[in-house]
Design an enzyme around this catalytic site. Structure first.
Site, PDB file in Angstrom:
ATOM      1  N   HIS A  27       0.845  -1.193   0.000  1.00 38.65           N
ATOM      2  CA  HIS A  27       0.000   0.000   0.000  1.00 38.65           C
ATOM      3  C   HIS A  27       0.882   1.245   0.000  1.00 38.65           C
ATOM      4  O   HIS A  27       2.066   1.186   0.334  1.00 38.65           O
ATOM      5  CB  HIS A  27      -0.926   0.029   1.229  1.00 38.65           C
ATOM      6  CG  HIS A  27      -0.182   0.042   2.523  1.00 38.65           C
ATOM      7  ND1 HIS A  27       0.344  -1.098   3.100  1.00 38.65           N
ATOM      8  CD2 HIS A  27       0.162   1.057   3.371  1.00 38.65           C
ATOM      9  CE1 HIS A  27       0.961  -0.790   4.222  1.00 38.65           C
ATOM     10  NE2 HIS A  27       0.876   0.529   4.411  1.00 38.65           N
ATOM     11  N   HIS A  31       0.655   5.402   1.331  1.00 36.41           N
ATOM     12  CA  HIS A  31      -0.090   6.367   2.142  1.00 36.41           C
ATOM     13  C   HIS A  31      -0.258   7.690   1.380  1.00 36.41           C
ATOM     14  O   HIS A  31       0.678   8.156   0.729  1.00 36.41           O
ATOM     15  CB  HIS A  31       0.653   6.654   3.446  1.00 36.41           C
ATOM     16  CG  HIS A  31       0.746   5.464   4.350  1.00 36.41           C
ATOM     17  ND1 HIS A  31      -0.148   5.243   5.368  1.00 36.41           N
ATOM     18  CD2 HIS A  31       1.632   4.434   4.391  1.00 36.41           C
ATOM     19  CE1 HIS A  31       0.177   4.129   6.003  1.00 36.41           C
ATOM     20  NE2 HIS A  31       1.264   3.619   5.429  1.00 36.41           N
TER      21      HIS A  31
END
Length: 214
Positions: free
Chosen positions: A154, A156
């Protein structure tokens, strides 16, 4: 006025009011349908970079003055920042930070044993163009173990429009299995799809962010 005539007029007035109300409700429903679904917020995480790198441009794979590129699979991620009506948000600021190709953040509080990459920027600050567009070059982050379980890959994001701020995490469409096992991803519920970047073609992802307001 005869009662039957009055009754006919009253019925017409009622029918007209009902039709107007129905049209208003239908128009409102159509307007609501036309609204885009806002991107779901996500956890800030413990590794937000309080200390920023000197180089914070949109290419995280090269640090100015370094002779080598960062280790890992180079990817392009692009998209637009929009409001709920689909209007582009010009001049929005995106702060981006992520783990490297080994799954480690360049942050003092990351106690992972995975190696740091001295050539990976790890953070960028990007401003959207006239069409709300943005683009960055980075390394596909690795999954890593954490106190809440294994985190799926992922990136941010902290997105700031003119009157709206969104902190979220972007996931990858080609990591479906690990996404589904990720604690934070599962917590997004039926809004999870709004946080997933689509793989357009080899090494290129597309992700539009929708703010509640501009």
């Amino acid at each position: 006025m005869p009662n039957d005539r009055l009754d006919r007029m009253t019925r017409r007035a009622f029918a007209g009011s009902a039709l107007a109300a129905s049209m208003a409700l239908t128009g409102g429903a159509k307007a609501a349908e036309a609204m885009l679904r806002p991107t779901v917020p996500g956890d800030l995480g413990p590794f937000y970079p309080i200390e920023r790198p000197a180089d914070d441009d949109a290419d995280l794979t090269w640090i100015k003055g370094h002779a080598k590129r960062a280790v890992g699979n180079v990817i392009e991620v692009s998209g637009r920042i929009l409001d709920r009506r689909g209007n582009p948000v010009q001049g929005a600021i995106l702060e981006v930070w992520q783990a490297n190709a080994a799954g480690r953040y360049a942050h003092a509080n990351d106690i992972a044993t995975a190696p740091l990459d001295p050539n990976f920027q790890g953070y960028a600050q990007i401003r959207t163009g006239a069409g709300g567009d943005w683009r960055m070059i980075t390394i596909k982050p690795a999954a890593y173990d954490s106190p809440i379980g294994r985190r799926t890959p992922h990136i941010h994001f902290d997105v700031r429009g003119k009157s709206q701020r969104l902190v979220t995490q972007m996931y990858f469409s080609d990591d479906g299995a690990s996404n589904a096992a990720d604690t934070l991803y599962k917590g997004l519920g039926d809004g999870a799809a709004t946080a997933v970047a689509k793989l357009d073609n080899a090494a290129k992802y597309r992700w539009d962010v929708v703010l509640m307001d501009a």
